[in-house]
Design a protein around this motif. Structure first.
Motif, short mmCIF file in Angstrom:
data_model
loop_
_atom_site.label_atom_id
_atom_site.label_comp_id
_atom_site.label_asym_id
_atom_site.label_seq_id
_atom_site.Cartn_x
_atom_site.Cartn_y
_atom_site.Cartn_z
N LYS A 26 0.82 -1.16 -0.01
CA LYS A 26 0.16 0.11 0.01
C LYS A 26 0.79 1.37 0.11
N CYS A 30 -1.80 7.66 0.62
CA CYS A 30 -2.97 7.32 0.18
C CYS A 30 -3.63 5.84 0.19
N ASN A 32 -6.05 4.18 -0.84
CA ASN A 32 -6.71 3.81 -1.91
C ASN A 32 -5.72 3.16 -2.84
N TYR A 33 -4.49 3.29 -2.99
CA TYR A 33 -3.68 2.80 -3.92
C TYR A 33 -2.80 1.62 -3.22
#
Length: 418
Positions: A26, A30, A32-33
């Motif tokens: 991860k 951020c 979400n990525y």
């Protein structure tokens, strides 16, 4: 061993055959990525978050600590020699064996004395970092292993349609020479030195219009084995939207080209045993597509060191070689690649510019078009060089009736233009 423990071990072995454990990394900035490839996360940090190299290096350490926390539930390990952070203790052992292997003991230094003149320091202790208190950036993902399709008879299929499979390339070559190309044969050679082998390999590749490259290497004690396969075997599909290069040299697709070379070198004696086959299938034999051999490369480098530019070299090659030689298809980009690889500036005969000019004057090549040369004095003044290449003479003879232009440096240089 209890029955329960036995079954657990058997289950673990079976799961290893069918399950692959991979890791998702991860982005620390951020949530979400995430990606399976850490290089994608590094690129994401640089391009999206404008991370510096120091921040990326710090993230590398965090990722290794997170991987250790996810897999072992403990802290990572640090190499005591180079301070590289490694997730597991086993990885640290492999790193020490590969990068910091102990030097062999010199028998002459062995003594029975209580105090040896060459005291050997104890091996460095392994360092385990404290367990990370932060949330791990690495998560494990289990995927089903793709089972290979069993091919009847072996893994190498004869490229001729409706033919059979073979276990080794040697068996495939013997079959191909007997059934499909009776004029070819499997060659078995032995060489005492590496130089003799390279001379033979260069000659055979030029004679058969072959271009081999090392595809697989292995070390087994004192034996070093190399497999060379045809560079046209296989296929390649570029993902680029705009292609600025030529077509791929991979031509056989899913089929196998029967040509191969297997070398086995004995590290102690230096003797090299060779098994080779030079009959091809599935692609055309063109010298234009063949890679430059060592001999051809040395010849081109020699011309560059003599001071010939790319245009002059290509003109010489076109006059001397035809379509039956790789040198007859040399392009300007081939020469530019060699100059970049071997740091050879075009037209420079010596690292010293003045010596380079003197050597060019002494060579007296009409292509240089040198008419007058005057060496500078001790102060560096009175240097004169007058030249006009044949192409410039042709243009001058064609257009001098209209006008003659003289250009000036307009006082932008330290010296005056006469």
């Amino acid at each position: 061993m209890s029955t329960e423990t036995h079954y657990k071990r058997q289950l673990f072995v079976i799961l290893k055959l069918f399950i692959i454990m991979s890791f998702m990394t991860k982005c620390p900035k951020c949530p979400n990525y995430e990606s399976k490839k850490t290089t994608n996360v590094y690129r994401h940090l640089r391009e999206v978050h404008n991370a510096s190299e120091a921040e990326v290096d710090q993230f590398r350490i965090q990722r290794k600590e997170g991987k250790s926390l996810t897999t072992k539930g403990s802290g990572a390990w640090k190499c005591p020699v180079c301070e590289l952070v490694i997730p597991t203790e086993k990885g640290l052992k492999n790193h020490m064996n590969q990068k910091h292997r102990k030097k062999p003991i010199d028998p002459s230094t062995i003594t029975l004395a209580t105090t040896s003149p060459t005291m050997v320091s104890p091996p460095p202790k392994r360092i385990q970092l404290p367990k990370s208190t932060e949330k791990s950036l690495v998560s494990s993902v289990a995927t089903v292993r793709a089972q290979p399709t069993q091919k009847p008879g072996g893994r190498y299929k004869c490229p001729v349609e409706n033919c059979t499979f073979f276990k080794t390339r040697k068996e495939l070559a013997l079959h191909f020479s007997e059934k499909h190309d009776p004029g070819s044969e499997l060659e078995t050679m032995s060489f005492e030195t590496e130089t003799e082998f390279k001379i033979w390999l260069t000659c055979r590749q030029e004679e058969t219009c072959s271009s081999m490259q090392i595809s697989l290497s292995s070390h087994d004690g004192n034996r070093i084995t190399h497999f060379r396969l045809c560079r046209h075997e296989g296929s390649y599909q570029s993902r680029a939207k705009v292609k600025n290069v030529g077509e791929s040299k991979k031509k056989t697709g899913d089929n196998v080209c029967p040509a191969f070379i297997r070398t086995e070198k004995h590290a102690l004696t230096g003797e090299i045993g060779v098994v080779g086959y030079f009959s091809h299938y599935g692609h055309s034999l063109e010298h234009a597509r063949r890679a430059l051999s060592d001999t051809e490369t040395e010849y081109l480098i020699g011309l560059m060191k003599e001071g010939f530019n790319n245009r002059q070299i290509i003109r010489k090659l076109d006059q001397k070689y035809d379509e039956n030689s790789r040198l007859g298809f040399v392009l300007s980009k081939d020469l530019s690649y060699l100059r970049k690889t071997y740091c050879l500036n075009e037209g420079q005969l010596d690292d010293d510019d003045m010596k380079s000019i003197r050597r060019r004057v002494e060579r007296d090549d009409p292509e240089d078009g040198i008419y007058h040369f005057s060496q500078p004095d001790s102060n560096g003044d009175n240097f004169i060089l007058v030249f006009m290449t044949p192409s410039q003479q042709e243009l001058c003879a064609k257009y001098n009736k209209r006008r003659v232009c003289i250009d000036d440096t307009h006082k932008t240089t330290s010296g005056a233009l006469i």
